[in-house]
Design an enzyme around this catalytic site. Structure first.
Site, PDB file in Angstrom:
ATOM      1  N   LYS A  47      -8.782  10.415 -16.498  1.00 14.04           N
ATOM      2  CA  LYS A  47      -7.454  10.970 -16.816  1.00 14.04           C
ATOM      3  C   LYS A  47      -7.045  10.490 -18.197  1.00 14.04           C
ATOM      4  O   LYS A  47      -6.949   9.280 -18.434  1.00 14.04           O
ATOM      5  CB  LYS A  47      -6.428  10.522 -15.769  1.00 14.04           C
ATOM      6  N   ASP A  95       2.820  10.435 -20.956  1.00 12.53           N
ATOM      7  CA  ASP A  95       3.311  11.150 -19.774  1.00 12.53           C
ATOM      8  C   ASP A  95       4.825  11.027 -19.690  1.00 12.53           C
ATOM      9  O   ASP A  95       5.352  10.040 -19.190  1.00 12.53           O
ATOM     10  CB  ASP A  95       2.652  10.590 -18.506  1.00 12.53           C
ATOM     11  N   LYS A 145      10.676  12.314 -16.427  1.00 15.53           N
ATOM     12  CA  LYS A 145      10.892  10.982 -15.879  1.00 15.53           C
ATOM     13  C   LYS A 145      12.184  10.403 -16.451  1.00 15.53           C
ATOM     14  O   LYS A 145      12.533  10.709 -17.592  1.00 15.53           O
ATOM     15  CB  LYS A 145       9.749  10.051 -16.308  1.00 15.53           C
ATOM     16  N   ASP A 180      -1.287   6.129 -20.030  1.00 20.92           N
ATOM     17  CA  ASP A 180      -1.751   7.099 -19.043  1.00 20.92           C
ATOM     18  C   ASP A 180      -3.097   7.741 -19.420  1.00 20.92           C
ATOM     19  O   ASP A 180      -3.602   8.596 -18.704  1.00 20.92           O
ATOM     20  CB  ASP A 180      -0.663   8.166 -18.858  1.00 20.92           C
ATOM     21  N   ASP A 205       5.195  16.385 -13.160  1.00 20.93           N
ATOM     22  CA  ASP A 205       4.869  14.966 -13.339  1.00 20.93           C
ATOM     23  C   ASP A 205       3.630  14.572 -12.538  1.00 20.93           C
ATOM     24  O   ASP A 205       3.109  13.466 -12.693  1.00 20.93           O
ATOM     25  CB  ASP A 205       6.079  14.104 -12.942  1.00 20.93           C
ATOM     26  N   GLU A 255       0.657  15.444 -13.081  1.00 26.35           N
ATOM     27  CA  GLU A 255      -0.207  16.137 -14.033  1.00 26.35           C
ATOM     28  C   GLU A 255      -1.617  15.571 -14.052  1.00 26.35           C
ATOM     29  O   GLU A 255      -2.556  16.290 -14.406  1.00 26.35           O
ATOM     30  CB  GLU A 255       0.414  16.062 -15.437  1.00 26.35           C
ATOM     31  N   ARG A 283      -3.717  14.790 -11.701  1.00 27.93           N
ATOM     32  CA  ARG A 283      -4.640  15.485 -10.792  1.00 27.93           C
ATOM     33  C   ARG A 283      -5.046  16.844 -11.341  1.00 27.93           C
ATOM     34  O   ARG A 283      -6.125  17.338 -11.031  1.00 27.93           O
ATOM     35  CB  ARG A 283      -3.993  15.582  -9.400  1.00 27.93           C
TER      36      ARG A 283
HETATM   37  N1  BES Z   1       1.212   8.475 -14.773  1.00 36.08           N
HETATM   38  C1  BES Z   1       1.960   8.554 -13.580  1.00 36.08           C
HETATM   39  C2  BES Z   1       1.614   7.410 -12.638  1.00 36.08           C
HETATM   40  C3  BES Z   1       2.539   6.230 -12.708  1.00 36.08           C
HETATM   41  C4  BES Z   1       3.826   6.302 -12.194  1.00 36.08           C
HETATM   42  C5  BES Z   1       2.094   5.041 -13.199  1.00 36.08           C
HETATM   43  C6  BES Z   1       4.635   5.201 -12.241  1.00 36.08           C
HETATM   44  C7  BES Z   1       2.908   3.934 -13.248  1.00 36.08           C
HETATM   45  C8  BES Z   1       4.181   4.012 -12.759  1.00 36.08           C
HETATM   46  C9  BES Z   1       1.656   9.855 -12.856  1.00 36.08           C
HETATM   47  O1  BES Z   1       1.358  10.926 -13.646  1.00 36.08           O
HETATM   48  C10 BES Z   1       2.868  10.203 -12.080  1.00 36.08           C
HETATM   49  O2  BES Z   1       3.846  10.545 -12.673  1.00 36.08           O
HETATM   50  N2  BES Z   1       2.741  10.105 -10.767  1.00 36.08           N
HETATM   51  C11 BES Z   1       3.789  10.436  -9.881  1.00 36.08           C
HETATM   52  C12 BES Z   1       3.117  11.270  -8.814  1.00 36.08           C
HETATM   53  C13 BES Z   1       4.047  12.094  -8.018  1.00 36.08           C
HETATM   54  C14 BES Z   1       4.797  13.062  -8.875  1.00 36.08           C
HETATM   55  C15 BES Z   1       3.266  12.793  -6.954  1.00 36.08           C
HETATM   56  C16 BES Z   1       4.330   9.166  -9.242  1.00 36.08           C
HETATM   57  O3  BES Z   1       3.543   8.295  -8.886  1.00 36.08           O
HETATM   58  O4  BES Z   1       5.549   9.046  -9.125  1.00 36.08           O
HETATM   59 ZN    ZN Z   2       0.557  10.513 -15.456  1.00 34.74          ZN
HETATM   60 MN    MN Z   3       3.091  11.996 -14.306  1.00 30.02          MN
END
Ligand code: BES
Ligand code: ZN
Ligand code: MN
Length: 488
Positions: free
Chosen positions: A249, A254, A261, A272, A331, A333, A335
């Site tokens: 990834k 992000d 966010k 990210d 968000d 993204e 996957r």
């Molecule tokens: N890059 C983030 C993962 C992340 C979130 C890392 C918070 C560290 C702290 C990822 O792209 C993301 O936003 N994930 C979401 C997934 C959800 C929307 C299914 C998350 O974990 O809140």
């Molecule tokens: Zn992300």
């Molecule tokens: Mn995200």
């Protein structure tokens, strides 16, 4: 300055200016004792050391002078030291003594694997200076001598230097600010890091991504003025019997996209792209080591920003393998870009696919910030667990409960990418989504061997440095991926 010398010595070398020694302080039963391979002349007595605050607690640090030479006394805790503990201690020593040119590691009875662990911990833990600070001094600690009777070859040390340099390269990339590191610059940096190794590099631009049907990378990247990229690294040594595919990834920032966010949640999201940096440098390290395994790495690079051209929640995209996805949360993204990489990798029917991603905040809730979540097929998970046992890197297997799959059902497309407002099991649902893009093995009609590493916790260390882990990007899982390649 980079590391100059790793060497073993049969006995303690004569004291030199700007050379520091490392010895241990151990607890056995009720007793505390100083432990070293060779005695250190002029060392204060145990009673004096205790007055100076020396403690045997693991990783406790005390600096003293012995005949004018700096000696670092490291707490060893009680019981036998494991290799990974030695790796951590050596990392601590390289930070504590970074003002000295040469470090002499004077621990008793270091066998072969212990010496290699010390050398590796020293290299991994060695501090670096942020290239964005005007005033900090460059760390020294460019040489280490390890007192031992074990036979270590130049090639052994060469391997450690290659692997630890790759870890340092990941950290340096990830720590770059996102105004400088975006898909195009990340792609060209990876290309230049790959120079001199026996790897071929392809960089796919938007036109190529479109003609190849990489809908996920294009969709995530379309909100940014900095266009997305896919980097494909291929290493095909003669006579290789196994093929390892790596997918990373690579979101260079992000913001969440239109599903934006909050400010606090966006902080740190330059990291990210760690998965992409990790798989890219793993492929480079494997090629430099000349391991007899075919490796293909897919770095899925995009910047996730909101704008008039960004993907809307409700957009439907069609992937290269025909699967359609309704994007309900921009968000989620990671996957989407990984799906492209997994489909491409699956078409080549590799023996194992490993994806690495800072995928979910949920892994931090479940496992904290030092342990990666591991999911996948039983054979993929098994291979990764074994490799991590060898390297000492922390990961933990997580289930993919069947009933969670229905959270990805869509009314209009084959899948949604995430259900908003339903955070239960979000790390595991993420794995279910990815699993939909892992191909089938011809031989038995089962899924190809696949492992997914969620490193959203362990990729970054917000706290202060410890052991061989610096503040900021950690570079975790590179060593484990190299070990996976060895084990195939
Ligand atoms: N890059 C983030 C993962 C992340 C979130 C890392 C918070 C560290 C702290 C990822 O792209 C993301 O936003 N994930 C979401 C997934 C959800 C929307 C299914 C998350 O974990 O809140
Ligand atoms: Zn992300
Ligand atoms: Mn995200």
């Amino acid at each position: 300055m980079s590391i100059r010398t790793l060497r073993v010595v049969a006995k303690l070398p004569a004291a030199k200016p700007n050379q520091a020694l490392v010895i241990g302080l151990r607890k056995t039963g009720k007793n505390i004792e100083v432990v070293s391979a060779n005695p250190v002349a002029g060392l204060p007595s145990l009673a004096e050391l205790e007055k100076l605050g020396a403690k045997p607690a693991f990783e406790a640090q005390t600096k003293v002078l012995a005949n004018g030479q700096v000696v670092l006394i490291l707490g060893l805790g009680d019981g036998e030291l494991e290799d990974d503990e030695l790796r951590e201690l050596a990392g601590t020593a390289s930070r504590a003594l970074s003002e000295h040119d040469e470090i002499v590691f004077n621990f008793p009875n270091l066998g072969r694997s212990a010496v290699l662990a010390v050398a590796e911990g020293f290299c991994l833990g060695r501090p670096t200076r942020s290239p964005y600070k005007s005033s900090t001094r460059n760390p020294k600690a460019s040489s280490i001598s390890i007192v031992t009777k074990a036979k270590i070859t130049a090639a052994d040390f060469e391997q450690i230097l290659t692997v630890s340099a790759a870890v340092a390269d990941i950290r340096a990339l990830v720590n770059m600010p996102p105004n400088e590191l975006y898909p195009q610059t990340l792609a060209s940096k990876v290309k230049s890091l790959a120079k001199g190794s026996n790897l071929s590099v392809e960089i796919w631009d938007e036109a190529k991504l479109r003609s190849e049907g990489c809908a996920g990378i294009l969709s995530v990247g379309q909100g940014s003025i900095r266009p997305p990229r896919l980097v494909k690294l291929s290493y095909r040594p003669k006579g290789a019997k196994k093929h390892l595919a790596l997918v990373g990834k690579g979101i260079t920032f992000d913001s969440g996209g239109l599903t934006i966010k909050p400010g606090l949640g966006m902080l740190g999201m330059k990291y990210d792209m760690t998965g992409a940096a990790t798989v890219g440098l793993a492929a480079i390290a494997i090629a430099k080591l000349g391991l007899p395994v075919r490796v293909t790495a897919y770095l899925c690079l995009a910047e996730n920003l909101p704008s008039g051209s960004a993907t809307r929640p409700s957009d439907v995209i069609r992937f290269r393998n025909g699967t359609t996805v309704e994007i309900t949360n921009t968000d989620a993204e990671g996957r989407l870009v990984l799906a492209d990489g997994l489909v491409l990798a699956s078409e080549t029917r590799p023996d194992l696919i490993v994806d690495v991603a800072t995928l979910t905040g949920a892994v931090r809730v479940a496992l904290g910030v030092r342990t990666a979540g591991l999911m996948g097929t039983p054979d993929g998970v098994g291979t990764l667990r074994q490799a991590a046992d060898v390297t000492g890197e922390k990961l933990w297997p997580m289930p993919m409960p069947k009933e969670l799959r229905s959270k990805l059902d869509s009314d209009v497309a084959d899948l949604v990418n995430s259900k908003l407002g339903d955070p239960a099991g979000s790390m595991l649902v993420g794995a279910h989504f990815l699993s939909e893009f892992v191909g089938i093995r011809k031989a038995d009609g089962k899924k190809l061997a696949w492992a997914h590493l969620d490193i959203a916790g362990s990729a970054n260390n917000d706290g202060s440095a410890y052991g061989y882990t610096p503040k900021g990007s950690t570079g975790v899982m590179l060593r484990t991926l190299v070990e996976v390649a060895k084990s195939l």
